[in-house]
Motif scaffolding. Structure first.
Motif, PDB file in Angstrom:
ATOM      1  N   MET A   1       0.813  -1.181   0.000  1.00 10.17           N
ATOM      2  CA  MET A   1       0.000   0.000   0.000  1.00 10.17           C
ATOM      3  C   MET A   1       0.866   1.258   0.000  1.00 10.17           C
ATOM      4  O   MET A   1       0.507   2.254  -0.606  1.00 10.17           O
ATOM      5  N   ARG A   2       1.996   1.179   0.698  1.00  6.78           N
ATOM      6  CA  ARG A   2       2.894   2.333   0.764  1.00  6.78           C
ATOM      7  C   ARG A   2       3.503   2.627  -0.607  1.00  6.78           C
ATOM      8  O   ARG A   2       3.633   3.788  -1.002  1.00  6.78           O
ATOM      9  N   ASN A   3       3.855   1.566  -1.352  1.00 10.42           N
ATOM     10  CA  ASN A   3       4.419   1.758  -2.690  1.00 10.42           C
ATOM     11  C   ASN A   3       3.403   2.377  -3.644  1.00 10.42           C
ATOM     12  O   ASN A   3       3.755   3.188  -4.501  1.00 10.42           O
ATOM     13  N   LEU A   4       2.146   1.994  -3.493  1.00  2.30           N
ATOM     14  CA  LEU A   4       1.096   2.560  -4.332  1.00  2.30           C
ATOM     15  C   LEU A   4       0.955   4.057  -4.084  1.00  2.30           C
ATOM     16  O   LEU A   4       0.884   4.854  -5.024  1.00  2.30           O
ATOM     17  N   ALA A   5       0.928   4.468  -2.836  1.00  2.19           N
ATOM     18  CA  ALA A   5       0.802   5.887  -2.495  1.00  2.19           C
ATOM     19  C   ALA A   5       2.019   6.671  -2.988  1.00  2.19           C
ATOM     20  O   ALA A   5       1.880   7.769  -3.535  1.00  2.19           O
ATOM     21  N   LEU A   6       3.197   6.114  -2.797  1.00  2.00           N
ATOM     22  CA  LEU A   6       4.416   6.782  -3.256  1.00  2.00           C
ATOM     23  C   LEU A   6       4.422   6.918  -4.779  1.00  2.00           C
ATOM     24  O   LEU A   6       4.766   7.970  -5.321  1.00  2.00           O
ATOM     25  N   GLY A   7       4.017   5.870  -5.470  1.00  2.00           N
ATOM     26  CA  GLY A   7       3.937   5.924  -6.929  1.00  2.00           C
ATOM     27  C   GLY A   7       2.930   6.948  -7.416  1.00  2.00           C
ATOM     28  O   GLY A   7       3.168   7.655  -8.398  1.00  2.00           O
ATOM     29  N   LEU A   8       1.794   7.039  -6.728  1.00  7.80           N
ATOM     30  CA  LEU A   8       0.773   8.003  -7.096  1.00  7.80           C
ATOM     31  C   LEU A   8       1.275   9.433  -6.912  1.00  7.80           C
ATOM     32  O   LEU A   8       1.138  10.270  -7.806  1.00  7.80           O
ATOM     33  N   VAL A   9       1.886   9.717  -5.798  1.00  6.64           N
ATOM     34  CA  VAL A   9       2.407  11.067  -5.528  1.00  6.64           C
ATOM     35  C   VAL A   9       3.505  11.432  -6.519  1.00  6.64           C
ATOM     36  O   VAL A   9       3.510  12.531  -7.088  1.00  6.64           O
ATOM     37  N   LEU A  10       4.432  10.517  -6.747  1.00  5.82           N
ATOM     38  CA  LEU A  10       5.518  10.801  -7.687  1.00  5.82           C
ATOM     39  C   LEU A  10       4.991  10.959  -9.115  1.00  5.82           C
ATOM     40  O   LEU A  10       5.483  11.807  -9.872  1.00  5.82           O
ATOM     41  N   GLY A  11       3.992  10.185  -9.473  1.00  9.73           N
ATOM     42  CA  GLY A  11       3.394  10.310 -10.804  1.00  9.73           C
ATOM     43  C   GLY A  11       2.726  11.656 -11.013  1.00  9.73           C
ATOM     44  O   GLY A  11       2.859  12.278 -12.072  1.00  9.73           O
ATOM     45  N   VAL A  12       2.010  12.102  -9.997  1.00  8.35           N
ATOM     46  CA  VAL A  12       1.347  13.411 -10.091  1.00  8.35           C
ATOM     47  C   VAL A  12       2.383  14.525 -10.168  1.00  8.35           C
ATOM     48  O   VAL A  12       2.268  15.449 -10.985  1.00  8.35           O
ATOM     49  N   LEU A  13       3.406  14.468  -9.350  1.00  4.40           N
ATOM     50  CA  LEU A  13       4.460  15.495  -9.382  1.00  4.40           C
ATOM     51  C   LEU A  13       5.188  15.502 -10.721  1.00  4.40           C
ATOM     52  O   LEU A  13       5.489  16.562 -11.279  1.00  4.40           O
ATOM     53  N   PHE A  14       5.470  14.317 -11.257  1.00  9.25           N
ATOM     54  CA  PHE A  14       6.137  14.215 -12.551  1.00  9.25           C
ATOM     55  C   PHE A  14       5.254  14.797 -13.659  1.00  9.25           C
ATOM     56  O   PHE A  14       5.726  15.542 -14.527  1.00  9.25           O
ATOM     57  N   GLY A  15       3.963  14.497 -13.631  1.00  9.39           N
ATOM     58  CA  GLY A  15       3.035  15.035 -14.622  1.00  9.39           C
ATOM     59  C   GLY A  15       2.921  16.542 -14.547  1.00  9.39           C
ATOM     60  O   GLY A  15       2.886  17.225 -15.577  1.00  9.39           O
ATOM     61  N   LEU A  16       2.849  17.079 -13.335  1.00  8.50           N
ATOM     62  CA  LEU A  16       2.790  18.531 -13.184  1.00  8.50           C
ATOM     63  C   LEU A  16       4.070  19.197 -13.674  1.00  8.50           C
ATOM     64  O   LEU A  16       4.029  20.264 -14.295  1.00  8.50           O
ATOM     65  N   GLY A  17       5.199  18.563 -13.400  1.00 12.37           N
ATOM     66  CA  GLY A  17       6.472  19.100 -13.877  1.00 12.37           C
ATOM     67  C   GLY A  17       6.542  19.125 -15.393  1.00 12.37           C
ATOM     68  O   GLY A  17       6.976  20.118 -15.993  1.00 12.37           O
ATOM     69  N   LEU A  18       6.097  18.051 -16.035  1.00 11.85           N
ATOM     70  CA  LEU A  18       6.090  18.017 -17.504  1.00 11.85           C
ATOM     71  C   LEU A  18       5.137  19.054 -18.088  1.00 11.85           C
ATOM     72  O   LEU A  18       5.458  19.699 -19.092  1.00 11.85           O
ATOM     73  N   ALA A  19       3.975  19.229 -17.468  1.00 16.13           N
ATOM     74  CA  ALA A  19       3.022  20.234 -17.944  1.00 16.13           C
ATOM     75  C   ALA A  19       3.611  21.635 -17.825  1.00 16.13           C
ATOM     76  O   ALA A  19       3.443  22.470 -18.734  1.00 16.13           O
ATOM     77  N   LEU A  20       4.302  21.912 -16.728  1.00 19.89           N
ATOM     78  CA  LEU A  20       4.924  23.220 -16.538  1.00 19.89           C
ATOM     79  C   LEU A  20       6.018  23.462 -17.577  1.00 19.89           C
ATOM     80  O   LEU A  20       6.086  24.539 -18.179  1.00 19.89           O
ATOM     81  N   ILE A  21       6.853  22.474 -17.817  1.00 16.93           N
ATOM     82  CA  ILE A  21       7.918  22.607 -18.819  1.00 16.93           C
ATOM     83  C   ILE A  21       7.331  22.815 -20.201  1.00 16.93           C
ATOM     84  O   ILE A  21       7.788  23.666 -20.970  1.00 16.93           O
TER      85      ILE A  21
END
Length: 57
Positions: A1-21
């Motif tokens: 469950m912890r890996n799922l939450a970490l993956g979700l948070v990192l995925g959202v941050l990565f997506g926001l970073g790509l959108a900003l760039i």
């Protein structure tokens, strides 16, 4: 469950970073105001876009 939450948070941050760039690197000129801002010259004329005309030959 912890890996799922970490993956979700990192995925959202990565997506926001790509959108900003992508937004910061966009050099598209969309309006006459953009042209005036870039060239610092007034607009003499413009070509009107008619979306109805695009659909019919």
């Amino acid at each position: 469950m912890r890996n799922l939450a970490l993956g979700l948070v990192l995925g959202v941050l990565f997506g926001l970073g790509l959108a900003l760039i992508r937004h910061l690197m966009d050099t598209t000129v969309r309006s006459t105001d953009d042209v005036e801002e870039i060239t610092e010259d007034p607009i003499i004329g413009a070509v009107h876009f008619d979306p109805v005309r695009v659909r019919s030959p």
